[in-house]
Design an enzyme around this catalytic site. Structure first.
Site, PDB file in Angstrom:
ATOM      1  N   THR A 126     -10.633  -3.052   1.046  1.00 33.00           N
ATOM      2  CA  THR A 126     -11.145  -4.323   0.534  1.00 33.00           C
ATOM      3  C   THR A 126     -10.412  -5.507   1.155  1.00 33.00           C
ATOM      4  OG1 THR A 126     -11.813  -3.295  -1.522  1.00 33.00           O
ATOM      5  CG2 THR A 126     -11.453  -5.658  -1.613  1.00 33.00           C
ATOM      6  N   TYR A 164     -19.707  -6.051  -2.124  1.00 37.62           N
ATOM      7  CA  TYR A 164     -19.129  -6.336  -0.805  1.00 37.62           C
ATOM      8  C   TYR A 164     -19.022  -5.041  -0.026  1.00 37.62           C
ATOM      9  CZ  TYR A 164     -14.825  -4.209  -2.466  1.00 37.62           C
ATOM     10  OH  TYR A 164     -13.911  -3.310  -2.947  1.00 37.62           O
ATOM     11  N   THR A 210      -7.401   0.298  -1.741  1.00 39.88           N
ATOM     12  CA  THR A 210      -6.558   0.660  -2.891  1.00 39.88           C
ATOM     13  C   THR A 210      -6.966   1.984  -3.542  1.00 39.88           C
ATOM     14  OG1 THR A 210      -7.943  -0.594  -4.421  1.00 39.88           O
ATOM     15  CG2 THR A 210      -6.087  -1.767  -3.431  1.00 39.88           C
ATOM     16  N   ASP A 211      -8.228   2.427  -3.295  1.00 41.95           N
ATOM     17  CA  ASP A 211      -8.710   3.621  -4.024  1.00 41.95           C
ATOM     18  C   ASP A 211      -7.835   4.844  -3.774  1.00 41.95           C
ATOM     19  OD1 ASP A 211     -10.768   2.091  -4.951  1.00 41.95           O
ATOM     20  OD2 ASP A 211     -12.344   3.037  -3.757  1.00 41.95           O
ATOM     21  N   LYS A 248      -3.041   3.969  -9.266  1.00 38.20           N
ATOM     22  CA  LYS A 248      -4.032   2.908  -9.531  1.00 38.20           C
ATOM     23  C   LYS A 248      -4.474   3.022 -10.984  1.00 38.20           C
ATOM     24  CE  LYS A 248      -8.138   0.667  -7.683  1.00 38.20           C
ATOM     25  NZ  LYS A 248      -9.142   0.534  -6.627  1.00 38.20           N
ATOM     26  N   GLU A 253       3.546  25.172 -22.865  1.00 38.51           N
ATOM     27  CA  GLU A 253       2.566  25.900 -23.687  1.00 38.51           C
ATOM     28  C   GLU A 253       1.980  27.089 -22.943  1.00 38.51           C
ATOM     29  OE1 GLU A 253      -0.105  23.796 -26.496  1.00 38.51           O
ATOM     30  OE2 GLU A 253       0.658  21.991 -25.526  1.00 38.51           O
TER      31      GLU A 253
HETATM   32  N1  ASP Z   1     -13.063   0.913  -2.193  1.00 35.29           N
HETATM   33  C1  ASP Z   1     -12.039   0.040  -1.697  1.00 35.29           C
HETATM   34  C2  ASP Z   1     -11.125   0.874  -0.824  1.00 35.29           C
HETATM   35  O1  ASP Z   1     -10.371   1.642  -1.349  1.00 35.29           O
HETATM   36  C3  ASP Z   1     -11.306  -0.579  -2.818  1.00 35.29           C
HETATM   37  C4  ASP Z   1     -10.124  -1.426  -2.423  1.00 35.29           C
HETATM   38  O2  ASP Z   1      -9.644  -1.464  -1.303  1.00 35.29           O
HETATM   39  O3  ASP Z   1      -9.614  -2.099  -3.332  1.00 35.29           O
HETATM   40  O4  ASP Z   1     -11.185   0.749   0.361  1.00 35.29           O
END
Ligand code: ASP
Length: 355
Positions: free
Chosen positions: A39, A52, A118-119, A191, A312
């Site tokens: 992103t 986007y 971020t994913d 995340k 457990e």
């Molecule tokens: N889908 C995006 C990615 O991981 C989300 C992000 O970058 O925040 O590339």
């Protein structure tokens, strides 16, 4: 006369040595930015829409969009890929690790920044924590809003990531992630929100430090093994053994576990309920998997806490591994690398306690 000389000496110490010692006169460091997409490189038709596309903007455009970033360090950008990190692959991770090892083995590069979605940032960060053979700072950075958004978070995140990578105090802390003014260790972050700018947290261990407008403060040194101390060697590796993650829930079917074994998985990570638990049918299927030579790791779908041995479930009897602090996605990374060579279950358990 004597007094005159000693006053001169004092003057020279203040004018020459103090600025050097305080870092004011430190030569600019050489930082390479390896861009993979995400992103932070995403673009939308307008500044206020939710929709986007990730990975649209090249690294040079991204650097040029951040005022003052070139004052922090000598920067060089390299495009490794340009994908949304949902499409991050072991191929790209291997390429990144090899490139980092090449760049940091010489004397010309002082630190690395990686722009990333971020994913799956936590997977790549942890993969590099185990495979980048360097003490130099390696810092991943992304954003939650695309580059075209009103109040995009990417530019300041990138500025802060370069500042951290250029900071000698970032050395020896393993691979770091810089997002929203926080510095996280690859081992511990996850995340936590699908949309919040404040998405990353290190729930069990806390942050490594903070960084505000390029000024960093470091609080913690990670206690686990990483980077230059890591025993994992990916030189010459082109493919990793198959490891599947299977999600546990109430009344789960054991079929995905048996199917995974039939499909050739060498390892299975259970995203267990609670302390890495699963129902009786799933435990039986995992025991069958172990008998067939597949390594079974119990992790948890819960966002924080440890998965302990023999709590457990009797791991000693069943032949299972407990993931300790690692969530399912990082457990999968560690197991994929561990299975590159023959190891006993107790050796694999030790890896989960060490890395
Ligand atoms: N889908 C995006 C990615 O991981 C989300 C992000 O970058 O925040 O590339």
């Amino acid at each position: 006369m004597k007094r005159f000389y000693s006053q001169w000496a004092l003057f020279l110490v203040i004018v020459i040595l103090v600025p050097f010692e305080s870092g004011l006169c430190q030569a600019k460091r050489n930082i390479v930015i390896l861009a993979t997409g995400g992103t932070i490189a995403g673009a939308a038709a307008t500044g206020t829409q939710a929709g986007y596309t990730s990975g649209q903007v090249g690294i040079d455009t991204m650097i040029n969009a951040v005022p003052g970033i070139k004052d922090l360090a000598n920067l060089k950008g390299e495009q490794i890929s340009n994908v949304g990190s949902q499409d991050m692959s072991f191929d790209i991770m291997l390429k990144l690790a090899n490139r980092i090892n090449e760049l940091t083995s010489g004397g010309n590069v002082d630190g690395i920044v990686i722009t990333h979605g971020t994913d799956t940032m936590e997977e790549t960060a942890y993969f590099l924590n185990l495979t980048a053979k360097t003490n130099k700072p390696v810092v991943l950075v992304g954003s939650m809003r695309p580059s075209t958004a009103v109040s995009a978070d990417g530019p300041l995140n990138l500025y802060n990531a370069v500042a951290v990578a250029a900071d000698p105090r970032a050395q020896g802390r393993g691979v770091l992630v810089v997002m929203n003014d926080h510095i996280h260790a690859a081992h511990s972050l996850t995340k936590m929100s699908t949309t919040d700018v404040q998405t990353f947290m290190s729930p069990l261990r806390g942050v490594i430090g903070v960084v505000a407008y390029g000024k960093a403060d470091f609080y913690n040194m990670p206690p686990w093994k990483h980077t230059s101390e890591s025993e994992f060697d990916i030189s010459g590796v082109t493919k990793l053994p198959r490891v599947d993650i299977i999600y546990a829930d109430a009344d789960m079917s054991p079929d995905p576990i048996d199917d995974s074994v039939k499909s050739g998985a060498k390892g299975i990570v259970i995203a267990g309920v609670g302390n890495g638990n699963m129902n009786k049918a799933a435990v039986d299927a995992c025991a069958r998997a172990v008998k067939a030579g597949v390594v079974v790791v119990r992790s948890s779908r819960v966002a924080t806490g440890l998965v302990g041995r023999n709590v457990e479930l009797n791991d000693d009897q069943l032949g299972f591994i407990a993931s300790d602090e690692l969530n399912p996605q990082k457990s999968r990374i560690l197991l994929s690398l561990a299975l590159l060579k023959q190891r006993s279950p107790s050796d694999i358990q030790t890896l989960y306690m060490t890395y």
